[in-house]
Design a protein around this motif. Sequence first.
Motif, mmCIF file in Angstrom:
data_model
loop_
_atom_site.group_PDB
_atom_site.id
_atom_site.type_symbol
_atom_site.label_atom_id
_atom_site.label_comp_id
_atom_site.label_asym_id
_atom_site.label_seq_id
_atom_site.Cartn_x
_atom_site.Cartn_y
_atom_site.Cartn_z
ATOM 1 N N MET A 285 0.534 -1.583 -0.090
ATOM 2 C CA MET A 285 0.060 0.069 -0.007
ATOM 3 C C MET A 285 0.758 1.067 -0.066
ATOM 4 S SD MET A 285 -2.925 0.851 -0.336
ATOM 5 C CE MET A 285 -4.178 1.999 0.441
ATOM 6 N N ARG A 286 2.055 1.329 0.968
ATOM 7 C CA ARG A 286 2.648 1.922 1.149
ATOM 8 C C ARG A 286 3.356 2.471 -0.366
ATOM 9 N NH1 ARG A 286 8.227 1.860 3.566
ATOM 10 N NH2 ARG A 286 9.262 2.885 2.031
ATOM 11 N N PHE A 287 3.897 1.941 -0.879
ATOM 12 C CA PHE A 287 4.386 1.580 -2.691
ATOM 13 C C PHE A 287 3.214 2.565 -3.152
ATOM 14 C CE2 PHE A 287 5.097 0.096 -6.919
ATOM 15 C CZ PHE A 287 5.576 0.090 -6.816
ATOM 16 N N PHE A 288 2.426 2.132 -3.478
ATOM 17 C CA PHE A 288 1.082 2.753 -4.333
ATOM 18 C C PHE A 288 0.977 3.816 -3.894
ATOM 19 C CE2 PHE A 288 -3.518 3.730 -4.510
ATOM 20 C CZ PHE A 288 -3.382 4.186 -6.084
ATOM 21 N N ILE A 289 0.563 4.730 -2.811
ATOM 22 C CA ILE A 289 0.779 5.985 -2.387
ATOM 23 C C ILE A 289 1.578 6.761 -2.680
ATOM 24 C CG2 ILE A 289 0.577 7.147 -0.322
ATOM 25 C CD1 ILE A 289 -1.598 4.804 1.078
ATOM 26 N N HIS A 290 2.627 5.875 -2.879
ATOM 27 C CA HIS A 290 3.916 6.588 -2.919
ATOM 28 C C HIS A 290 3.867 7.312 -4.302
ATOM 29 C CE1 HIS A 290 8.190 8.313 -2.774
ATOM 30 N NE2 HIS A 290 8.446 7.967 -3.538
ATOM 31 N N TYR A 291 3.824 6.374 -5.713
ATOM 32 C CA TYR A 291 3.942 7.002 -7.099
ATOM 33 C C TYR A 291 2.920 7.413 -6.894
ATOM 34 C CZ TYR A 291 8.410 4.606 -6.360
ATOM 35 O OH TYR A 291 9.237 4.377 -6.315
ATOM 36 N N PHE A 292 1.593 6.855 -6.319
ATOM 37 C CA PHE A 292 0.105 8.248 -6.840
ATOM 38 C C PHE A 292 0.869 9.164 -6.615
ATOM 39 C CE2 PHE A 292 -3.128 9.972 -5.736
ATOM 40 C CZ PHE A 292 -4.019 10.257 -6.443
ATOM 41 N N LEU A 293 1.190 9.575 -5.602
ATOM 42 C CA LEU A 293 1.482 11.337 -5.158
ATOM 43 C C LEU A 293 2.616 11.836 -6.439
ATOM 44 C CD1 LEU A 293 1.165 10.992 -1.748
ATOM 45 C CD2 LEU A 293 -0.486 12.191 -2.822
#
Length: 102
Positions: A1-9
């Motif tokens: 989830m952290r990976f997704f949030i980071h690259y989404f941002l």
Amino acid sequence: MRFFIHYFLHFIAPLVIALIFFKKEWKKVYLIFLATMLVDLDHLLATPIFQSNRCSINFHPLHTFYAIGFYIILLFLKRPYIFIGLGLLFHMLTDHIDCLLM
């Protein structure tokens, strides 16, 4: 989830910001925002280069509070420096959020 949030941002949120706040020149602004990701080249100075549990803020030279102060100054200059400052500050915010999620 952290990976997704980071690259989404890092990739989608700047596009949304460019589309909402800079409608007439969103393509140019988005490209500048993407170009500000070159700030991550300072990761090449670290040993090891990548460490999944390392917080970038105040570790890498271009992610320090001194550098962030310079990025704030860019907001008070003329275009395109304003966009560069915004992109760099949003990048630092994204990395800070990533640190909080660790």
